[in-house]
Write a protein that holds these residues in place. Structure first.
Motif, PDB file in Angstrom:
ATOM      1  N   CYS A  38       7.911  -7.163   1.989  1.00  0.00           N
ATOM      2  CA  CYS A  38       8.681  -6.217   2.808  1.00  0.00           C
ATOM      3  C   CYS A  38      10.095  -6.082   2.249  1.00  0.00           C
ATOM      4  O   CYS A  38      10.614  -7.012   1.621  1.00  0.00           O
ATOM      5  CB  CYS A  38       8.750  -6.756   4.235  1.00  0.00           C
ATOM      6  SG  CYS A  38       9.733  -5.774   5.379  1.00  0.00           S
ATOM      7  N   SER A  40      12.571  -6.387   3.863  1.00  0.00           N
ATOM      8  CA  SER A  40      13.342  -7.467   4.489  1.00  0.00           C
ATOM      9  C   SER A  40      13.297  -8.741   3.650  1.00  0.00           C
ATOM     10  O   SER A  40      14.249  -9.519   3.639  1.00  0.00           O
ATOM     11  CB  SER A  40      12.800  -7.785   5.888  1.00  0.00           C
ATOM     12  OG  SER A  40      12.961  -6.675   6.732  1.00  0.00           O
ATOM     13  N   HIS A  59       6.395 -12.493   6.494  1.00  0.00           N
ATOM     14  CA  HIS A  59       6.388 -12.249   7.947  1.00  0.00           C
ATOM     15  C   HIS A  59       5.430 -11.123   8.355  1.00  0.00           C
ATOM     16  O   HIS A  59       5.378 -10.754   9.511  1.00  0.00           O
ATOM     17  CB  HIS A  59       7.812 -11.937   8.426  1.00  0.00           C
ATOM     18  CG  HIS A  59       8.394 -10.729   7.758  1.00  0.00           C
ATOM     19  ND1 HIS A  59       9.059 -10.795   6.563  1.00  0.00           N
ATOM     20  CD2 HIS A  59       8.362  -9.420   8.101  1.00  0.00           C
ATOM     21  CE1 HIS A  59       9.437  -9.587   6.205  1.00  0.00           C
ATOM     22  NE2 HIS A  59       9.014  -8.728   7.109  1.00  0.00           N
ATOM     23  N   GLU A  60       4.677 -10.572   7.382  1.00  0.00           N
ATOM     24  CA  GLU A  60       3.748  -9.476   7.722  1.00  0.00           C
ATOM     25  C   GLU A  60       2.322  -9.994   7.524  1.00  0.00           C
ATOM     26  O   GLU A  60       1.709  -9.781   6.478  1.00  0.00           O
ATOM     27  CB  GLU A  60       4.038  -8.259   6.837  1.00  0.00           C
ATOM     28  CG  GLU A  60       5.463  -7.756   7.015  1.00  0.00           C
ATOM     29  CD  GLU A  60       5.727  -6.393   6.388  1.00  0.00           C
ATOM     30  OE1 GLU A  60       4.820  -5.826   5.764  1.00  0.00           O
ATOM     31  OE2 GLU A  60       6.858  -5.911   6.542  1.00  0.00           O
ATOM     32  N   ASP A 160       4.479  -5.466  11.295  1.00  0.00           N
ATOM     33  CA  ASP A 160       5.901  -5.146  11.180  1.00  0.00           C
ATOM     34  C   ASP A 160       6.163  -3.651  11.017  1.00  0.00           C
ATOM     35  O   ASP A 160       6.563  -2.966  11.959  1.00  0.00           O
ATOM     36  CB  ASP A 160       6.520  -5.929  10.005  1.00  0.00           C
ATOM     37  CG  ASP A 160       8.005  -5.659   9.807  1.00  0.00           C
ATOM     38  OD1 ASP A 160       8.553  -4.770  10.471  1.00  0.00           O
ATOM     39  OD2 ASP A 160       8.632  -6.344   8.987  1.00  0.00           O
ATOM     40  N   ILE A 161       5.907  -3.122   9.805  1.00  0.00           N
ATOM     41  CA  ILE A 161       6.553  -1.840   9.481  1.00  0.00           C
ATOM     42  C   ILE A 161       6.079  -0.646  10.299  1.00  0.00           C
ATOM     43  O   ILE A 161       6.863   0.269  10.547  1.00  0.00           O
ATOM     44  CB  ILE A 161       6.504  -1.523   7.969  1.00  0.00           C
ATOM     45  CG1 ILE A 161       5.077  -1.414   7.469  1.00  0.00           C
ATOM     46  CG2 ILE A 161       7.298  -2.555   7.183  1.00  0.00           C
ATOM     47  CD1 ILE A 161       5.009  -0.822   6.059  1.00  0.00           C
TER      48      ILE A 161
END
Ligand code: NAD
Ligand code: ZN
Length: 380
Positions: A38, A40, A59-60, A160-161
């Motif tokens: 990501c 991030s 985190h995804e 997430d996204i």
């Protein structure tokens, strides 16, 4: 187990680390089948945060439940689950109000909000690894339908996204028939463009300068705005008969680049204030952090954005910002994927093994042509 470990700015490697395991009765253990890189992750990868060496990114996360603690009674072994990037307990005052993005239990006292594989977000291990421990597993895991294994490149956007892009549009206040300009045609901006389309925007404009990303925006009917070819604000004005867009979304963050070569850490925010109409709304999901030691000037190093509040105030605009509350949207977005109403996998450029991750980080960090969204498949 194998995991992608941070060793300093732009230095990552796949290392053997202790296995993730059940530590508390409410934990769920997931074998990671898809975990994405990501934008991030790049804040930490580039060394612009205090992310500690030795920590695991990721985190995804999506995977198969292989073990549950004694206190877990909804999620079962064998379930395919999407894991929101926000670590959240479900019972603190914020979680009870739906603000799982600012959980009061998942971080140190006095700081709200947790995330896997993140600096300053509670120290949770990431999922760019073979296995991941999910605390408060019943609350956090989103069970996926039967077809999950075959549609992982779509469902993997739920962690997430996709909810983040949706949140940006939600915070902008968009209603059907309105126009919206999105700054940033990266994965998050493209998900915001998809969300705006689903939410009935009459016109969606995406500002970036990478031809491959602008082309992806065009593929879902958005109008690409190439800021290397002239002022993006002027181009938005042209597209909106001089009125400005009704709504705007910021999907770049503090690493925004200025094609004119001036470093301005609030460039996209100021462009938004200028591109959005009087009384319009803006949703900011691009990350701005309290400290940015890598920034070119002292003010930016202190995390202070050079935001044109005067014009924002004068135009009577509204703005929402912050981490996205993934749980607020992920069930509905899962259902849209399940019914083939949306296929967010259109942005996936690479499916790779964990061993290929260090190379993929380099390409994604350089925004190399064609490296839009990398999905790592550690255990497939
Ligand atoms: P990305 O870096 O791949 O995409 C950013 C895009 O912005 C790039 O394509 C870049 O060319 C473009 N860009 C750079 N300067 C620009 C400018 N001046 N004007 C217009 N476009 C410009 O990253 P991403 O994965 O799409 O993430 C975008 C941001 O969203 C990051 O800051 C990320 O940390 C943040 N994010 C926030 C949340 C949240 O919950 N709030 C969740 C996920 C990601
Ligand atoms: Zn992310």
């Amino acid at each position: 187990m194998k995991a992608l470990v941070y060793h300093g700015p732009r230095q990552v490697s796949v290392d053997e680390v202790p296995d993730a395991r059940i530590e508390k009765p409410t934990d769920v253990l997931v074998k990671i089948t898809s975990t994405n890189i990501c934008g991030s992750d790049l804040h930490m990868y580039e060394g612009r945060t205090d992310f500690e060496q030795g920590r695991i990114f990721g985190h995804e996360n999506l995977g198969e439940v292989i073990e549950v603690g004694g206190g877990v009674d909804k999620i079962r072994v064998g379930d395919m689950v999407s894991v929101p990037f926000n670590v959240s307990c479900g019972h603190c005052n914020n979680c009870e109000h739906g603000l799982t993005n600012y959980c009061l239990t998942a971080n140190e006292p006095g700081v709200a909000g947790g995330a896997y594989g993140f600096a300053d977000m509670g120290g949770w291990a990431g999922g760019q690894a073979e296995y991941l421990r999910i605390p408060w597993g019943d609350f956090q895991c989103l069970r996926l339908p039967e077809d999950a294994k075959g549609k992982q490149n779509d469902y993997t956007m739920l962690s997430d996204i996709l909810p983040t892009g949706w949140h940006a549009v939600e915070m902008s206040g968009l209603t059907p028939g309105e126009t919206i300009v999105i700054y940033g045609g990266g994965p998050v901006g493209l998900m915001a463009a998809l969300s705006a389309t689903v939410k009935g925007a009459a016109k969606v404009m995406v500002v970036d300068r990478h031809p491959d990303r602008l082309k992806l925006a065009e593929q879902i009917g958005a109008i690409p705005i190439d800021d290397s070819k002239g002022s993006p604000v002027d181009q938005v004005m042209e597209q909106t008969g001089g009125r400005g867009a009704d709504r705007g979304a910021e999907c770049v963050g503090y690493q925004a680049h200025d094609p004119q070569g001036n470093e301005d850490n609030a460039l996209t925010l100021n462009n938004l204030v200028a591109s959005v109409k009087f009384t319009g709304g803006i949703g900011t999901v691009g990350v701005f952090i309290p400290q940015d030691p890598g920034a070119p000037d002292e003010l930016a190093q202190q995390g202070k954005a050079r935001f044109d509040f005067g014009t924002f105030w004068f135009k009577g605009q509204q703005m929402g910002c912050g981490q996205a509350p993934v749980k607020r949207y992920n069930r509905h977005l899962r259902n849209l994927i399940a019914e083939n109403k949306i296929t967010p996998s259109w942005i996936v450029s690479h499916n790779l093994t964990l061993d290929q991750a260090p190379d993929a980080y380099q390409h994604f960090d350089a925004r190399d042509e064609g490296w839009t969204k990398v999905v790592l498949n550690p255990t497939q």
